[in-house]
Design a protein around this motif. Structure first.
Motif, PDB file in Angstrom:
ATOM      1  N   THR A  29      -1.367 -13.307   8.064  1.00 18.07           N
ATOM      2  CA  THR A  29      -1.588 -12.142   7.216  1.00 18.07           C
ATOM      3  C   THR A  29      -2.899 -12.262   6.462  1.00 18.07           C
ATOM      4  N   GLY A  30      -3.149 -13.474   5.907  1.00 16.47           N
ATOM      5  CA  GLY A  30      -4.386 -13.687   5.183  1.00 16.47           C
ATOM      6  C   GLY A  30      -5.599 -13.487   6.054  1.00 16.47           C
ATOM      7  N   ASN A 165      -0.478  -3.957   5.804  1.00 16.49           N
ATOM      8  CA  ASN A 165       0.488  -4.488   4.844  1.00 16.49           C
ATOM      9  C   ASN A 165       1.641  -5.112   5.631  1.00 16.49           C
ATOM     10  N   PRO A 166       1.899  -6.411   5.469  1.00 18.67           N
ATOM     11  CA  PRO A 166       2.928  -7.065   6.281  1.00 18.67           C
ATOM     12  C   PRO A 166       4.339  -6.581   5.972  1.00 18.67           C
ATOM     13  N   LEU A 167       4.548  -5.921   4.837  1.00 17.59           N
ATOM     14  CA  LEU A 167       5.892  -5.481   4.475  1.00 17.59           C
ATOM     15  C   LEU A 167       6.247  -4.133   5.083  1.00 17.59           C
ATOM     16  N   ASN A 168       5.338  -3.147   4.977  1.00 16.00           N
ATOM     17  CA  ASN A 168       5.673  -1.821   5.515  1.00 16.00           C
ATOM     18  C   ASN A 168       4.807  -1.419   6.710  1.00 16.00           C
ATOM     19  N   LYS A 169       3.904  -2.322   7.111  1.00  8.37           N
ATOM     20  CA  LYS A 169       3.049  -2.123   8.292  1.00  8.37           C
ATOM     21  C   LYS A 169       2.047  -0.982   8.126  1.00  8.37           C
ATOM     22  N   ALA A 206      -4.478   0.894  -4.653  1.00  4.05           N
ATOM     23  CA  ALA A 206      -4.171   0.654  -3.244  1.00  4.05           C
ATOM     24  C   ALA A 206      -3.936   1.993  -2.556  1.00  4.05           C
ATOM     25  N   PHE A 207      -4.518   2.150  -1.374  1.00  3.16           N
ATOM     26  CA  PHE A 207      -4.404   3.399  -0.617  1.00  3.16           C
ATOM     27  C   PHE A 207      -3.878   3.101   0.795  1.00  3.16           C
ATOM     28  N   GLU A 208      -2.917   3.912   1.226  1.00  5.23           N
ATOM     29  CA  GLU A 208      -2.373   3.768   2.583  1.00  5.23           C
ATOM     30  C   GLU A 208      -2.885   4.896   3.472  1.00  5.23           C
ATOM     31  N   LYS A 209      -3.281   4.515   4.690  1.00  6.19           N
ATOM     32  CA  LYS A 209      -3.837   5.513   5.617  1.00  6.19           C
ATOM     33  C   LYS A 209      -2.740   6.456   6.085  1.00  6.19           C
TER      34      LYS A 209
END
Length: 210
Positions: A29-30, A165-169, A206-209
């Motif tokens: 993830t990192g 984002n590893p939690l919600n992809k 934080a912004f999600e596409k």
């Protein structure tokens, strides 16, 4: 006894295997975080309200710089990395979400003497101009409507990172944003000048596409 020892051994082995898998996942993830802004995806984004927070700080009678925060932020970002001038940012702040470390003060700040949350439930920022100031920085100027008053404000934006984002992809891009406003300009006059006029803003965004 042998069965108990065997069960403990199996549980320990499962725990170690899980921890090992988690460590590998964390390392992957990192390494997936994009630190080079030129590789960030252009397009339309929405604010991730769970990982966006606005912290404000103001001088309290000259003794301390007292802070509080807003949450449940909404908004959008039309991001153009290659031509920042074409990027657009909107932020919507629910005034009722205000919090401080004092329950009494938190309640007072929602009253008519301060933010008057019942009459002015939402603050809005709408960008009008974006200018690149460095490899990972830009100044975003726009109109802030707060307490029924609209004034121009400039925000200083620094790119942090982007990736899945590893939690919600969700593909996510993050920025640190700072700025200053004078609360008196927006008609919030209580205890001026003893409680400071200048308010420092620090935003983790934080912004999600889409």
């Amino acid at each position: 006894m042998k069965k108990i020892i065997a069960a403990l051994f199996s549980a320990t082995a499962l725990f170690l295997a899980t921890e090992g898998a988690y460590a590998v996942s964390a390392q992957q993830t990192g390494s997936d975080v994009v630190s080079t802004i030129q590789d960030v995806k252009n397009g339309n984004y929405k604010i991730d309200p769970y990982h966006t927070q606005i912290i404000f700080s103001v001088s309290h009678f000259g003794f301390t710089n007292y802070s509080g925060n807003f949450s449940d932020i909404a908004g959008s970002l039309n991001l153009n990395i290659h031509d920042v001038s074409k990027s657009k940012l909107t932020i919507e702040i629910p005034i009722q979400s205000i919090q401080t470390t004092s329950t009494k003060l938190t309640t007072e700040l929602k009253d008519p003497n301060w933010f008057d949350a019942a009459k002015y439930p939402t603050a809005h920022f709408v960008s009008t101009k974006s200018v690149k100031t460095g490899d990972k920085t830009a100044d975003v100027t726009g109109n802030l409507t707060l307490h029924g008053v609209t004034k121009p404000v400039t925000l200083h934006v620094s790119y942090i990172g982007a990736g899945i984002n590893p939690l919600n992809k969700a593909y996510t891009v993050g920025f640190q944003i700072t700025g200053k406003i004078n609360r008196g300009d927006f008609g919030i006059m209580t205890y001026l000048p003893k409680v400071g006029n200048e308010v420092d803003l620090n935003i983790a965004a934080a912004f999600e596409k889409k």
